[in-house]
Design an enzyme around this catalytic site. Structure first.
Site, mmCIF file in Angstrom:
data_model
loop_
_atom_site.group_PDB
_atom_site.id
_atom_site.type_symbol
_atom_site.label_atom_id
_atom_site.label_comp_id
_atom_site.label_asym_id
_atom_site.label_seq_id
_atom_site.Cartn_x
_atom_site.Cartn_y
_atom_site.Cartn_z
ATOM 1 C CG ASN A 9 -1.221 1.504 1.944
ATOM 2 O OD1 ASN A 9 -1.604 1.886 0.456
ATOM 3 N ND2 ASN A 9 -2.281 1.642 2.587
ATOM 4 C CE LYS A 11 0.286 3.247 4.674
ATOM 5 N NZ LYS A 11 0.032 3.522 6.819
ATOM 6 C CG HIS A 94 -5.758 2.502 5.160
ATOM 7 N ND1 HIS A 94 -5.313 3.672 5.728
ATOM 8 C CD2 HIS A 94 -5.076 1.285 4.897
ATOM 9 C CE1 HIS A 94 -4.074 3.218 6.502
ATOM 10 N NE2 HIS A 94 -4.138 1.968 5.575
ATOM 11 C CD GLU A 96 -2.991 5.280 6.476
ATOM 12 O OE1 GLU A 96 -2.550 5.608 5.495
ATOM 13 O OE2 GLU A 96 -2.279 5.323 7.349
ATOM 14 C CD GLU A 167 -3.637 -2.160 7.121
ATOM 15 O OE1 GLU A 167 -2.218 -2.361 7.286
ATOM 16 O OE2 GLU A 167 -4.440 -0.711 7.100
ATOM 17 C CB SER A 213 4.884 -1.891 11.938
ATOM 18 O OG SER A 213 4.787 -0.374 12.365
HETATM 19 P P1 PGA Z 1 2.728 0.227 7.520
HETATM 20 O O1 PGA Z 1 1.290 0.755 7.055
HETATM 21 O O2 PGA Z 1 3.251 -1.320 6.904
HETATM 22 O O3 PGA Z 1 3.847 1.287 6.950
HETATM 23 O O4 PGA Z 1 2.696 0.530 8.744
HETATM 24 C C1 PGA Z 1 0.447 -0.464 7.209
HETATM 25 C C2 PGA Z 1 -1.096 -0.172 5.768
HETATM 26 O O5 PGA Z 1 -1.508 1.702 6.373
HETATM 27 O O6 PGA Z 1 -1.509 -0.784 5.482
#
Ligand code: PGA
Length: 249
Positions: A9, A11, A94, A96, A167, A213
């Site tokens: 992803n 982003k 997601h 976010e 997540e 992460s």
């Molecule tokens: P990250 O993001 O691996 O940078 O923690 C995961 C995600 O938001 O899908």
């Protein structure tokens, strides 16, 4: 048999040139394995990725869509527009988007229905609790309530097609991974909730990813858990050498 599925992803990272550079480098590192993979990228980079990954087995995904066919929705992109580009996946809900763009379980549900009923694009549905909810011991209630609302009205055939990414919000971009046991416990809860809503056959088919992460150093441990079928990878999917290590966990 569920095939492991590792999705990146991106982003709001990478311009066109960077996306092409990634694709060229990643294609050289990637060989057809038993693991499915895809990159979910900003809308403006989807066309070049679809072109670059043609015939490689590497999928391409969007990170959002609108649930209407067309209309006065400034700034939005329809499922038909994504179909035209030829994407395989679309991330929905997601954290976010839920946090910064007023995404609700209701709009998530409408988007899932639109994708499942009007396209072959597979939704990657994200669910997860925040730190306060985790500290209050509410994570299971929160995640099962999200799933029930997000799946509202989906048939079992539709439900079986979904990829679900658990997540925990406190582990996204923080470097703080859930322990494999915590991740396993929550992915098992996701599967059990689907079994309760539908049946065992349906929950056995759903691909459940862990996200938050994930990096080369922890991917094997996470992927070795029984209920975890894959990963949704943010930061570590931006670097071809890191992402391939996760795909080849
Ligand atoms: P990250 O993001 O691996 O940078 O923690 C995961 C995600 O938001 O899908």
């Amino acid at each position: 048999m569920r095939i492991p599925f590792i999705a990146g992803n991106w982003k709001m990272y990478k311009n066109k040139k960077e996306a092409i550079e990634f694709a060229e480098a990643f294609k050289k590192l990637y060989y057809d394995t038993d693991v499915k993979t895809a990159i979910c990228a900003p809308f403006t980079q989807l066309d070049v990725l679809v072109e670059a990954f043609k015939g490689t087995g590497i999928g391409v995904g969007a990170q959002n869509c609108h649930f209407e066919d067309e209309g006065a929705f400034t700034g939005e992109v329809s499922v038909g527009m994504l179909k035209e580009i030829g994407v395989d996946y679309c991330v929905i809900g997601h954290s976010e988007r839920r946090q910064y763009f007023a995404e609700t379980d209701e709009t998530v549900n409408l988007k899932l229905k639109k994708l499942l009923r009007d396209s072959e694009i597979i939704p990657i549905l994200c669910v997860g609790e925040n730190l306060d909810q985790r500290e209050a011991g509410q994570e299971k209630d929160i995640v099962s309530a999200q799933l029930k609302a997000d799946f509202e009205g989906l048939t079992k055939e539709e439900a079986a097609k979904l990829v679900i990414a658990y997540e925990p919000i406190w582990a996204i971009g923080t470097g703080k991974t859930a322990t494999p046991d915590q991740a396993e416990e929550m992915c098992a809860l996701v599967r059990k909730t689907i079994e309760e809503m539908y049946d065992e056959e349906t929950c056995d088919k759903v691909i459940i990813q862990y996200g938050g992460s994930v990096k080369p150093e922890n991917a094997t441990e996470i992927m070795n858990m029984d209920e975890i079928d894959g990963a949704l990878v943010g930061g570590a999917s931006l670097v071809p050498e890191k992402f391939i290590e996760i795909v080849n966990f």
